[in-house]
Design a protein around this motif. Structure first.
Motif, PDB file in Angstrom:
ATOM      1  N   ILE A 192       0.832  -1.195   0.000  1.00  0.00           N
ATOM      2  CA  ILE A 192       0.000   0.000   0.000  1.00  0.00           C
ATOM      3  C   ILE A 192       0.874   1.255   0.000  1.00  0.00           C
ATOM      4  CG2 ILE A 192      -1.535   1.386   1.446  1.00  0.00           C
ATOM      5  CD1 ILE A 192      -3.102  -0.596   0.013  1.00  0.00           C
ATOM      6  N   SER A 193       1.900   1.268   0.840  1.00  0.00           N
ATOM      7  CA  SER A 193       2.771   2.444   0.931  1.00  0.00           C
ATOM      8  C   SER A 193       3.488   2.704  -0.376  1.00  0.00           C
ATOM      9  CB  SER A 193       3.792   2.254   2.057  1.00  0.00           C
ATOM     10  OG  SER A 193       3.160   2.212   3.306  1.00  0.00           O
TER      11      SER A 193
ATOM     12  N   LYS B  89       1.639   9.331  -5.540  1.00  0.00           N
ATOM     13  CA  LYS B  89       1.912  10.713  -5.164  1.00  0.00           C
ATOM     14  C   LYS B  89       3.046  11.307  -5.997  1.00  0.00           C
ATOM     15  CE  LYS B  89      -0.872  11.607  -1.640  1.00  0.00           C
ATOM     16  NZ  LYS B  89      -1.796  12.764  -1.619  1.00  0.00           N
ATOM     17  N   VAL B  90       4.081  10.507  -6.246  1.00  0.00           N
ATOM     18  CA  VAL B  90       5.209  10.994  -7.048  1.00  0.00           C
ATOM     19  C   VAL B  90       4.753  11.298  -8.472  1.00  0.00           C
ATOM     20  CG1 VAL B  90       7.404  10.335  -8.102  1.00  0.00           C
ATOM     21  CG2 VAL B  90       7.015   9.911  -5.675  1.00  0.00           C
ATOM     22  N   ILE B  91       3.938  10.403  -9.041  1.00  0.00           N
ATOM     23  CA  ILE B  91       3.418  10.634 -10.392  1.00  0.00           C
ATOM     24  C   ILE B  91       2.568  11.899 -10.417  1.00  0.00           C
ATOM     25  CG2 ILE B  91       1.857   9.740 -12.165  1.00  0.00           C
ATOM     26  CD1 ILE B  91       2.762   6.906 -11.256  1.00  0.00           C
TER      27      ILE B  91
ATOM     28  N   SER C 161       1.810   9.898   2.594  1.00  0.00           N
ATOM     29  CA  SER C 161       1.294   8.868   1.688  1.00  0.00           C
ATOM     30  C   SER C 161       2.086   7.574   1.810  1.00  0.00           C
ATOM     31  CB  SER C 161       1.338   9.379   0.243  1.00  0.00           C
ATOM     32  OG  SER C 161       2.668   9.493  -0.217  1.00  0.00           O
ATOM     33  N   VAL C 162       3.386   7.697   2.082  1.00  0.00           N
ATOM     34  CA  VAL C 162       4.207   6.494   2.284  1.00  0.00           C
ATOM     35  C   VAL C 162       3.731   5.759   3.528  1.00  0.00           C
ATOM     36  CG1 VAL C 162       6.531   5.638   2.737  1.00  0.00           C
ATOM     37  CG2 VAL C 162       6.201   7.522   1.139  1.00  0.00           C
TER      38      VAL C 162
ATOM     39  N   PRO D  46       7.376  19.577  10.051  1.00  0.00           N
ATOM     40  CA  PRO D  46       6.992  18.690  11.159  1.00  0.00           C
ATOM     41  C   PRO D  46       5.684  17.935  10.934  1.00  0.00           C
ATOM     42  CG  PRO D  46       7.719  20.817  11.995  1.00  0.00           C
ATOM     43  CD  PRO D  46       7.612  20.953  10.509  1.00  0.00           C
ATOM     44  N   THR D  47       4.817  18.447  10.028  1.00  0.00           N
ATOM     45  CA  THR D  47       3.554  17.740   9.781  1.00  0.00           C
ATOM     46  C   THR D  47       3.782  16.396   9.098  1.00  0.00           C
ATOM     47  OG1 THR D  47       3.145  18.769   7.610  1.00  0.00           O
ATOM     48  CG2 THR D  47       2.335  19.940   9.561  1.00  0.00           C
ATOM     49  N   ALA D  48       4.951  16.217   8.469  1.00  0.00           N
ATOM     50  CA  ALA D  48       5.257  14.908   7.880  1.00  0.00           C
ATOM     51  C   ALA D  48       5.257  13.834   8.955  1.00  0.00           C
ATOM     52  CB  ALA D  48       6.613  14.942   7.174  1.00  0.00           C
ATOM     53  N   VAL D  49       5.634  14.216  10.181  1.00  0.00           N
ATOM     54  CA  VAL D  49       5.647  13.278  11.310  1.00  0.00           C
ATOM     55  C   VAL D  49       4.290  13.256  12.004  1.00  0.00           C
ATOM     56  CG1 VAL D  49       6.711  12.693  13.522  1.00  0.00           C
ATOM     57  CG2 VAL D  49       8.111  13.601  11.658  1.00  0.00           C
ATOM     58  N   THR D  50       3.802  14.424  12.395  1.00  0.00           N
ATOM     59  CA  THR D  50       2.568  14.470  13.196  1.00  0.00           C
ATOM     60  C   THR D  50       1.347  14.007  12.404  1.00  0.00           C
ATOM     61  OG1 THR D  50       2.364  16.827  12.635  1.00  0.00           O
ATOM     62  CG2 THR D  50       3.421  16.280  14.733  1.00  0.00           C
TER      63      THR D  50
END
Length: 432
Positions: free
Chosen positions: A17-18, A25-27, A281-282, A354-358
């Motif tokens: 899924i990841s 997302k990359v595309i 998304s990952v 930081p939102t990439a983590v939270t």
């Protein structure tokens, strides 16, 4: 005698899924490189203005469906029944729900367009079919995820982005002389991509040859299905609602002191949110993969902690990359932007790193709560987080010296609040 298909383990399913979500997302992000040049910052802003209302209707008609249905299918098959009975009932029910959303978007196109201060009527007409199509697509995805088969979801997401990216670029080029027409055509490409994804899932479902169930389970009633999916939909509805509020409130506040309010919003929603959303998304795979495995609640503590641990392992390095390489990443994906606008994008990405983590951790913990039947708690936590975000947008964005950066700070406050509240809820549940 048929040999039962070996179920994908948690890490295997999460990885599939990841990986699928990441490539999708990359595309999508790569397609934005030529699209930004064809549409310009103003066109990207118009595109992002139309999207929140669409996402809001998607939430009503389909958000949370994959999570809710996967939980029901997993429970049914764990008991030796047939998940197809759940699928058939859900498909018939959410066909009408999705159709209602499509009709509602068409009927309200003028009202919402006037509210936003831009002529977006035809943009909403172009998006109308997607509400129904995504509703059906969500039922398919929930069914396969409940069977711990993550490949159909991953392939459909990748194919969806490929179709959308190709048609978006071609149509944007054809209508490049008129920004509004180009934006409308790009939004029509969204409907085309969802149609392809539904077609692919139909073929995948028809080709499936499952194991004969131990008993023929009766189909669930609409009432039972709604009682199990509506709380999940409510939990998923809060964030799109806040994005719709942002698209109205943020732009309105910035118009008081800037003629480029739509373009600034486009840099935030179409630029910074896109880049910081890649790590999320990952980590999405951990959230999707954990739900069917928590439906039985056995060993829930260990599974939830494992999912959270892997989420942190992936998201922390990504947040550091976003912060220290914000300018190169912005230049790579949005190379047609002027140096001045790249400066704004760089600032927004650094603030939102930081939102990439939270965000990723809040997403995983919310899935853990949903998997254990506590979707309303997840919804309440996100509602509190969105209230914090809206308040911060109102007080920060109205200040000209802060401007659009206030939306980035508000996003930080939102996801940090959601993460902390979901963590507290998870720990309290374990002690109960």
């Amino acid at each position: 005698m048929r040999v039962q298909r070996e179920r994908q383990g948690f890490l295997h399913g999460a990885f599939i899924i990841s990986l699928g979500s990441f490539f999708a997302k990359v595309i999508g992000a790569a397609a934005r490189i030529p699209l930004t040049g064809l549409l310009g910052a103003e066109g990207v802003g118009l595109y992002q203005l139309a999207y929140p209302f669409y996402c809001l209707l998607l939430t009503v008609s389909s958000a949370g469906l994959p999570s809710g249905i996967s939980r029901i299918v997993a429970r049914e098959e764990r008991a030796g029944g047939d998940g197809r009975t759940v699928f058939r009932t859900a498909f018939s029910l959410f066909f009408f729900v999705g159709m209602g959303g499509t009709i509602l978007m068409f009927a309200l196109r003028g009202v919402i367009s006037d509210l936003q201060g831009e002529d977006l009527r035809w943009c909403y007409v172009a998006l109308c079919p997607s509400v129904l199509l995504v509703s059906l697509l969500s039922v398919f995805r929930g069914y396969f995820q409940g069977k711990c088969d993550m490949l159909p979801t991953a392939f459909s997401e990748i194919g969806e982005q490929v179709v959308k990216g190709l048609f978006s670029i071609v149509l944007a080029w054809v209508f490049r002389r008129n920004t509004l027409h180009a934006v409308t055509a790009v939004l029509a490409a969204v409907s085309l991509s969802e149609g392809w994804a539904v077609f692919y899932m139909c073929r995948r479902y028809r080709a499936e040859r499952g194991v004969k169930p131990l008993y023929a389970s009766p189909p669930p009633t609409y009432k039972k299905l709604l009682s199990l999916t509506l709380p999940v939909a409510l939990a998923a509805a809060i964030l799109p609602l806040s994005q719709f509020i942002d698209s109205w409130l943020g732009v309105k506040l910035m118009r008081a002191y800037s003629e480029e309010a739509v373009a600034l919003y486009g840099l935030y929603a179409g630029g910074a949110v896109t880049l910081t959303g890649l790590p999320v998304s990952v980590c999405y795979g951990f959230a999707v993969s954990i739900i069917p495995r928590l439906s039985g609640k056995a060993g829930a503590r260990g599974k939830a902690l494992k999912a959270l641990g892997f989420t942190l392992l992936v998201s922390l390095p990504c947040a550091l990359v976003l912060f220290f390489f914000a300018r190169p990443l912005g230049g790579l994906f949005f190379r047609r932007l002027s140096a001045e606008r790249l400066d704004v994008l760089e600032t927004l990405v650094k603030i939102m790193a930081p939102t990439a983590v939270t965000h990723a951790c809040a997403q995983t913990l919310s899935a853990c709560l949903i998997g254990r039947g506590r979707a309303l708690r997840a919804a309440g936590n996100m509602a509190a987080a969105v209230a914090v975000k809206t308040a911060l947008v109102f007080f920060l964005v109205r200040a000209e010296n802060i401007s659009v950066a206030g939306m980035a700070f508000a996003a930080n406050g939102c996801y940090l609040t959601a993460f902390v509240l979901n963590l507290i809820s998870s720990l309290r549940r374990e002690r109960a």
